[in-house]
Every structure is written in structure tokens, then in C-alpha cells.
Scaffold this motif. Structure first.
Motif, PDB file in Angstrom:
ATOM      1  N   SER A   1       5.287   1.263  -0.214  1.00 66.31           N
ATOM      2  CA  SER A   1       3.847   1.005  -0.062  1.00 66.31           C
ATOM      3  C   SER A   1       3.098   1.282  -1.348  1.00 66.31           C
ATOM      4  O   SER A   1       3.585   1.994  -2.237  1.00 66.31           O
TER       5      SER A   1
ATOM      6  N   TYR B   1       0.487   3.057  -1.489  1.00 69.19           N
ATOM      7  CA  TYR B   1       0.153   4.485  -1.474  1.00 69.19           C
ATOM      8  C   TYR B   1       1.261   5.291  -2.142  1.00 69.19           C
ATOM      9  O   TYR B   1       1.007   6.139  -2.999  1.00 69.19           O
ATOM     10  N   ASN B   2       2.528   5.018  -1.742  1.00 65.61           N
ATOM     11  CA  ASN B   2       3.649   5.743  -2.331  1.00 65.61           C
ATOM     12  C   ASN B   2       3.755   5.479  -3.830  1.00 65.61           C
ATOM     13  O   ASN B   2       3.975   6.408  -4.620  1.00 65.61           O
TER      14      ASN B   2
ATOM     15  N   THR C   1       1.437   4.628  -6.001  1.00 63.63           N
ATOM     16  CA  THR C   1       0.381   5.299  -6.761  1.00 63.63           C
ATOM     17  C   THR C   1       0.538   6.812  -6.731  1.00 63.63           C
ATOM     18  O   THR C   1       0.223   7.490  -7.711  1.00 63.63           O
ATOM     19  N   GLU C   2       1.041   7.346  -5.634  1.00 65.28           N
ATOM     20  CA  GLU C   2       1.274   8.791  -5.567  1.00 65.28           C
ATOM     21  C   GLU C   2       2.360   9.202  -6.560  1.00 65.28           C
ATOM     22  O   GLU C   2       2.194  10.174  -7.315  1.00 65.28           O
TER      23      GLU C   2
ATOM     24  N   ASP D   1      -8.248   1.477   0.956  1.00 58.54           N
ATOM     25  CA  ASP D   1      -8.317   2.794   1.590  1.00 58.54           C
ATOM     26  C   ASP D   1      -7.162   3.726   1.225  1.00 58.54           C
ATOM     27  O   ASP D   1      -7.379   4.864   0.832  1.00 58.54           O
ATOM     28  N   TYR D   2      -5.934   3.267   1.370  1.00 61.09           N
ATOM     29  CA  TYR D   2      -4.812   4.183   1.202  1.00 61.09           C
ATOM     30  C   TYR D   2      -4.385   4.343  -0.257  1.00 61.09           C
ATOM     31  O   TYR D   2      -3.425   5.051  -0.545  1.00 61.09           O
ATOM     32  N   VAL D   3      -5.083   3.690  -1.186  1.00 57.25           N
ATOM     33  CA  VAL D   3      -4.833   3.874  -2.616  1.00 57.25           C
ATOM     34  C   VAL D   3      -5.944   4.705  -3.262  1.00 57.25           C
ATOM     35  O   VAL D   3      -5.717   5.419  -4.233  1.00 57.25           O
TER      36      VAL D   3
ATOM     37  N   VAL E   1      -7.413   7.452  -2.580  1.00 64.04           N
ATOM     38  CA  VAL E   1      -7.228   8.891  -2.747  1.00 64.04           C
ATOM     39  C   VAL E   1      -6.435   9.196  -4.020  1.00 64.04           C
ATOM     40  O   VAL E   1      -6.741  10.152  -4.741  1.00 64.04           O
ATOM     41  N   ASN E   2      -5.437   8.364  -4.325  1.00 61.54           N
ATOM     42  CA  ASN E   2      -4.660   8.596  -5.547  1.00 61.54           C
ATOM     43  C   ASN E   2      -5.429   8.190  -6.794  1.00 61.54           C
ATOM     44  O   ASN E   2      -5.257   8.795  -7.863  1.00 61.54           O
TER      45      ASN E   2
END
Length: 214
Positions: free
Chosen positions: A29, A31-32, A34-35, A71-73, A75-76
Motif C-alpha cells: 500500500s 501507506y506502507n 511512505t512509512e 487520507d492514509y498517506v 500522516v506520513n
């Protein structure tokens, strides 16, 4: 290699980069991705090697430029901006720090200790880079946290330091001195939470606090 060591490298060369990029591209994903990119960049920025710091800066900028504001990006991206701002602040590049803290607080992140850290960083860098237009933002933040207790001494110190700096800058001397006293008191206390929770005050900060109270 531990399961998550592949994105926590403290050294960097062509072989490590290839292994890192291969694993990153396999991540499921955004999110993963970018984290992992952000965490690896943080490790390199923490290095004393200027070349590795440069790689870390490039990674952070890659994250900010190449990934969408969804949304899920977000935060990073927020944490990447704070990480960059912290890096510039420690290098005494207060203008660059201010720009990145300002961008960070522009993201609609739920109230967390990371967001509060960003506001405190904004206050300190705004004062040190003479961005008076940002003072009302800092004052509003301080008003919103009036009476708020802090679990960690490091956060209590940082809050008191930021408040002392801003109130001194706007001419509220009594309030500035009160917070300067609180900041120095935080440095003398022992944490009841964790032995590593010890505020780290720079020589410049200590000189400011002591002079304010003299």
C-alpha cells in the motif's frame, strides 16, 4: 537481518539501496511505502555523516513530492515535514525549519503529541527567524494548552521553552519568566515514566532561559 531492519539502515551504499528499493516496491500500500521511506530517511538524517544526511533529505523530499495527499498517506507526509523541520532546527537553519513546521500544521491531523511538537517547533523557529506573522498562531496554541499537564518531562520542557520564547518576543515579560522557571525546573526533575525521559537543553537555550530570569 530482523524483519524490519531493511528500512532501518544506518549505512548506505549501492547494494543497500538496491535491496531497500526492491523491498519498497513490493510493499502493498501507499501507506506502507511512505512509512518505510520516512523511517529510513529518519535513520539517515540522524547520521553524523553529511553524505548520508543528504540521502535522507532526498528521501523525505521524494515522499513529499511523489505521493498524493490522500487520507492514509497524509500522516506520513505530516511526519516527514516534522522530521525535516526538526533536522533543520538542530542545524540552526531556523528559516527552513519554520517553513516545514508551518506546512506540517497545515495538515488536518487529529490532535497528537506529534502535532503538539510541530506547534512548539513552529513557535521556536518563528521567534528565531523573526516571523512575527506566525506569533498569533503560537499564542492561540498556548491558550489552547493552558493548564494542560504533560506526561513526559521532555515535552514539559519543550512547551515551557517555546512559551518563554514567544511571550518574551511579544513583550509579555512576566509570563515569559514564569515559563522560563518551569523550563529550568523540568531540567532538574527525574522522570517517573522512563529513565531516558530527560530533556536535552542546548547551550543556547540555557543561556536564553538564564538571561531571561536575571
Amino acid at each position: 537481518m530482523a524483519r524490519d531492519d531493511w528500512f532501518r539502515n544506518k549505512e548506505w551504499d549501492d547494494e543497500i539501496e538496491l535491496a531497500f528499493r526492491t523491498r519498497l516496491n513490493r510493499s502493498r500500500s501507499l501507506y506502507n511505502k511512505t512509512e518505510y521511506l520516512r523511517i529510513q530517511a529518519d535513520y539517515l538524517l540522524a547520521s553524523s555523516d553529511h553524505v548520508l544526511q543528504g540521502v535522507g533529505l532526498s528521501m523525505m523530499n521524494e515522499l513529499l513530492a511523489d505521493y498524493p495527499d490522500i487520507d492514509y498517506v497524509i500522516v506520513n507526509k505530516f511526519l516527514a515535514l516534522v522530521g525535516l523541520a526538526d533536522y533543520f532546527y538542530t542545524k540552526m537553519k531556523y528559516e527552513d525549519a519554520f517553513v516545514h513546521y508551518r506546512k506540517a500544521i497545515g495538515y488536518d491531523i487529529k490532535k497528537t503529541h506529534h502535532q503538539e511538537h510541530a506547534y512548539r517547533g513552529l513557535i521556536k523557529s518563528a521567534v528565531l527567524s523573526k516571523h512575527e506573522e506566525a506569533y498569533p498562531i503560537g499564542l492561540n496554541y498556548l491558550d489552547s494548552t493552558d493548564g494542560l499537564g504533560f506526561v513526559f518531562l521532555s515535552e514539559a520542557y519543550d512547551h515551557s521553552l517555546a512559551a518563554a520564547m514567544l511571550y518574551d518576543a511579544v513583550g509579555e515579560t512576566d509570563a515569559a519568566k514564569d515559563f522560563a522557571s518551569l523550563a529550568l525546573r523540568s531540567l532538574e526533575q527525574e522522570s517517573k515514566i522512563h529513565p531516558k525521559d530527560k530533556p536535552a537543553a542546548s547551550e543556547k537555550e540555557l543561556l536564553f532561559l538564564v538571561n531571561l530570569l536575571s
